[in-house]
Design an enzyme around this catalytic site. Structure first.
Site, short mmCIF file in Angstrom:
data_model
loop_
_atom_site.label_atom_id
_atom_site.label_comp_id
_atom_site.label_asym_id
_atom_site.label_seq_id
_atom_site.Cartn_x
_atom_site.Cartn_y
_atom_site.Cartn_z
N GLY A 11 0.86 -1.19 0.00
CA GLY A 11 0.00 0.00 0.00
C GLY A 11 0.89 1.23 0.00
O GLY A 11 1.78 1.35 0.85
N GLY A 13 -0.30 4.51 -0.08
CA GLY A 13 -1.12 5.70 0.18
C GLY A 13 -0.54 6.48 1.34
O GLY A 13 0.69 6.49 1.56
N LEU A 15 -0.57 6.07 4.61
CA LEU A 15 0.17 5.33 5.63
C LEU A 15 1.41 4.65 5.04
O LEU A 15 2.48 4.63 5.67
CB LEU A 15 -0.75 4.26 6.23
CG LEU A 15 -0.69 4.09 7.72
CD1 LEU A 15 -0.80 5.40 8.46
CD2 LEU A 15 -1.78 3.14 8.17
N TYR A 49 12.27 8.29 0.64
CA TYR A 49 10.99 9.02 0.63
C TYR A 49 10.95 10.00 -0.55
O TYR A 49 9.92 10.15 -1.21
CB TYR A 49 10.83 9.74 1.97
CG TYR A 49 9.52 10.47 2.12
CD1 TYR A 49 8.31 9.81 1.93
CD2 TYR A 49 9.49 11.82 2.47
CE1 TYR A 49 7.11 10.47 2.07
CE2 TYR A 49 8.28 12.50 2.61
CZ TYR A 49 7.10 11.82 2.41
OH TYR A 49 5.90 12.48 2.55
N LYS A 119 -8.31 -2.21 11.90
CA LYS A 119 -9.10 -1.45 12.87
C LYS A 119 -10.27 -2.24 13.44
O LYS A 119 -10.55 -2.18 14.61
CB LYS A 119 -9.69 -0.21 12.19
CG LYS A 119 -8.67 0.84 11.82
CD LYS A 119 -9.43 2.01 11.28
CE LYS A 119 -8.57 3.17 10.92
NZ LYS A 119 -9.37 4.35 10.64
N GLU A 189 -13.06 3.96 5.57
CA GLU A 189 -13.38 3.01 6.63
C GLU A 189 -14.09 3.72 7.79
O GLU A 189 -14.97 3.15 8.43
CB GLU A 189 -12.12 2.27 7.11
CG GLU A 189 -12.47 0.97 7.78
CD GLU A 189 -11.33 -0.05 7.85
OE1 GLU A 189 -11.40 -0.90 8.71
OE2 GLU A 189 -10.39 0.02 7.04
N HIS A 193 -18.75 3.72 10.24
CA HIS A 193 -19.25 3.90 11.60
C HIS A 193 -20.30 5.01 11.69
O HIS A 193 -20.76 5.33 12.77
CB HIS A 193 -18.08 4.19 12.55
CG HIS A 193 -17.00 3.14 12.48
ND1 HIS A 193 -17.12 1.93 13.12
CD2 HIS A 193 -15.84 3.09 11.81
CE1 HIS A 193 -16.06 1.18 12.85
NE2 HIS A 193 -15.26 1.88 12.07
P1 NAD Z 1 -4.80 4.90 1.10
O1 NAD Z 1 -6.12 4.85 0.46
O2 NAD Z 1 -4.14 6.24 1.25
O3 NAD Z 1 -3.78 3.92 0.35
C1 NAD Z 1 -4.09 2.60 0.07
C2 NAD Z 1 -3.01 2.05 -0.86
O4 NAD Z 1 -3.26 0.65 -1.09
C3 NAD Z 1 -2.97 2.71 -2.24
O5 NAD Z 1 -1.62 2.92 -2.61
C4 NAD Z 1 -3.58 1.65 -3.17
O6 NAD Z 1 -3.10 1.70 -4.51
C5 NAD Z 1 -3.10 0.38 -2.48
N1 NAD Z 1 -3.88 -0.80 -2.86
C6 NAD Z 1 -5.22 -0.94 -2.89
N2 NAD Z 1 -5.54 -2.19 -3.33
C7 NAD Z 1 -4.37 -2.82 -3.57
C8 NAD Z 1 -4.03 -4.10 -4.07
N3 NAD Z 1 -4.97 -5.01 -4.39
N4 NAD Z 1 -2.70 -4.41 -4.22
C9 NAD Z 1 -1.75 -3.52 -3.91
N5 NAD Z 1 -2.00 -2.29 -3.43
C10 NAD Z 1 -3.31 -1.94 -3.28
O7 NAD Z 1 -4.92 4.17 2.53
P2 NAD Z 1 -4.50 4.73 3.98
O8 NAD Z 1 -5.42 5.84 4.33
O9 NAD Z 1 -3.03 4.91 3.98
O10 NAD Z 1 -4.90 3.49 4.93
C11 NAD Z 1 -4.31 2.23 4.83
C12 NAD Z 1 -4.87 1.29 5.90
O11 NAD Z 1 -4.45 1.71 7.18
C13 NAD Z 1 -6.40 1.24 5.96
O12 NAD Z 1 -6.82 -0.10 6.10
C14 NAD Z 1 -6.74 2.03 7.22
O13 NAD Z 1 -7.94 1.64 7.83
C15 NAD Z 1 -5.55 1.69 8.09
N6 NAD Z 1 -5.30 2.65 9.19
C16 NAD Z 1 -5.25 2.15 10.44
C17 NAD Z 1 -5.02 3.02 11.51
C18 NAD Z 1 -4.94 2.46 12.89
O14 NAD Z 1 -4.58 3.18 13.82
N7 NAD Z 1 -5.25 1.22 13.12
C19 NAD Z 1 -4.87 4.38 11.30
C20 NAD Z 1 -4.90 4.84 9.98
C21 NAD Z 1 -5.12 3.96 8.94
#
Ligand code: NAD
Length: 334
Positions: A11, A13, A15, A49, A119, A189, A193
């Site tokens: 991923g 994005g 994170l 980065y 989460k 996500e 909620h």
């Molecule tokens: P984002 O939408 O910014 O990025 C997601 C990335 O995943 C993108 O680069 C996308 O191209 C890639 N992706 C999607 N499907 C894919 C696949 N099949 N193969 C390869 N890559 C793929 O996401 P984000 O906002 O950075 O969040 C990422 C995750 O982190 C989410 O599940 C979010 O719920 C979780 N999160 C958890 C917490 C926590 O404290 N637990 C906090 C923030 C985010």
């Protein structure tokens, strides 16, 4: 010899890129792989980065490998050059990440440690169905190891030790992001909620639909009684019953400044039978990268030590303490 742990980030994005940024400041890790929906990037010398910061898609990088199944292709080619994996993928539907993990475990040669920032309670439950598979494949998988659950539930688990009995753990988070498109999956996500939304509906919404909904709310999402895996994780760790855990928060999707403090309150009974509460407040200057990626690296450090002592299968963030940020001489410790 002390060598940094080679980390692959699934991923790219908010994170995922945030983790690349954080790893650059963390000498005992080196980012060797980054993946998005359409391509992967692998460099055994390390990915900086600066190389990826401004890319909207990894395919824009001249050395990326385009693929419609980028994770599988990366792992099929480079699994033995990766020590640890950070999963920063969307998780809609709730089984998406467990399915990806199963594929890695059963279809590639990867052996090492994986960590996620899942989460939802049901997502962590789904991860546990993979316990035996991951044990067989000699993978240690740490689930629920972001900010909440992860960092904040660990704080609760430690603070709970003052009490004879814990009666309530309340987690309130404040998140500020300049633009929702920085963290699309996170914001999507969060919509689950809100009243009137479910996974099917959110999945079917276009980005324009999400923007329209945010517009109605002035960019602010107020979240109450969230289905968050802090509950199952604290119950599994023997801290309290899952129904004694409450999670909520406020997300400002148009302002990097936090709309509220992030706080954890742990309430319980003392030795003298008095009700008391510990309250921990995070500094507003800390961001999602600090509070998700930093702890995930801490859990990976300790997880890698466990892995070297032949611990495999699924554990939660409450089963092990995060380590660092002082780098461990991971490879020299047996
Ligand atoms: P984002 O939408 O910014 O990025 C997601 C990335 O995943 C993108 O680069 C996308 O191209 C890639 N992706 C999607 N499907 C894919 C696949 N099949 N193969 C390869 N890559 C793929 O996401 P984000 O906002 O950075 O969040 C990422 C995750 O982190 C989410 O599940 C979010 O719920 C979780 N999160 C958890 C917490 C926590 O404290 N637990 C906090 C923030 C985010």
């Amino acid at each position: 010899m002390t060598q940094p742990l080679r980390i692959a980030i699934l991923g790219a994005g908010g994170l995922g890129k945030g983790m690349v940024q954080r790893v650059e400041l963390t000498p005992d890790f080196k980012t060797v792989a980054l993946v998005d929906r359409e391509a992967y990037l692998f460099d055994s010398d390390g990915i900086s980065y600066a190389q990826v910061q401004s890319l909207q898609h990894l395919r824009q990088h001249p050395d990326s490998v385009p693929s419609a199944q980028a994770i599988q292709d990366l792992m099929a080619t480079h699994a033995d050059e990766i020590d640890v994996i950070f999963v920063a993928l969307p998780n809609l539907p709730v089984t998406f990440i467990p399915d990806v993990v199963k594929q890695i475990a059963t279809q590639t040669n990867f052996q090492g440690v994986m960590v996620d920032a899942l989460k939802r309670t049901r997502a962590v439950e789904a991860m546990f169905t993979l316990d035996e598979t991951l044990r067989d494949r000699r993978i240690l998988y740490i689930t629920g190891a972001g900010a909440t659950p992860g960092f904040l539930s660990t704080i609760a688990a430690v603070a709970a030790q003052s009490f004879v009995e814990v009666t309530h753990v309340d987690i309130r988070f404040g998140v500020g992001i300049a633009n929702w498109s920085q963290y699309r999956a996170t914001v999507r996500e969060d919509f689950l909620h809100l009243e009137g939304f479910d996974a099917e509906k959110v999945n079917a919404m276009s980005d324009a639909d999400i923007e329209a909904e945010l517009e109605k709310r002035n960019g602010i999402l107020e979240l109450h009684n969230m289905e968050h895996a802090d509950d199952i994780i604290l119950e599994l760790a023997g801290i309290c019953k899952r129904e004694q855990v409450t999670v909520g928060g406020v997300v400002d999707t148009r302002n990097a400044q936090k709309p509220a403090h992030t706080q954890v309150t742990i309430t319980g009974k003392t030795t003298l039978g008095v009700e008391a509460s510990h309250l921990l407040t995070l500094d507003d200057a800390t961001t999602m990268i600090d509070n998700v990626c930093g702890p995930a690296l801490g859990f990976l450090r300790q997880g890698y030590q466990w892995y070297r002592q032949n611990h495999y299968g699924v554990v939660t963030s409450a089963d092990l303490m995060p380590r660092g940020p002082l780098p461990l001489k991971t490879r020299t410790l047996v």
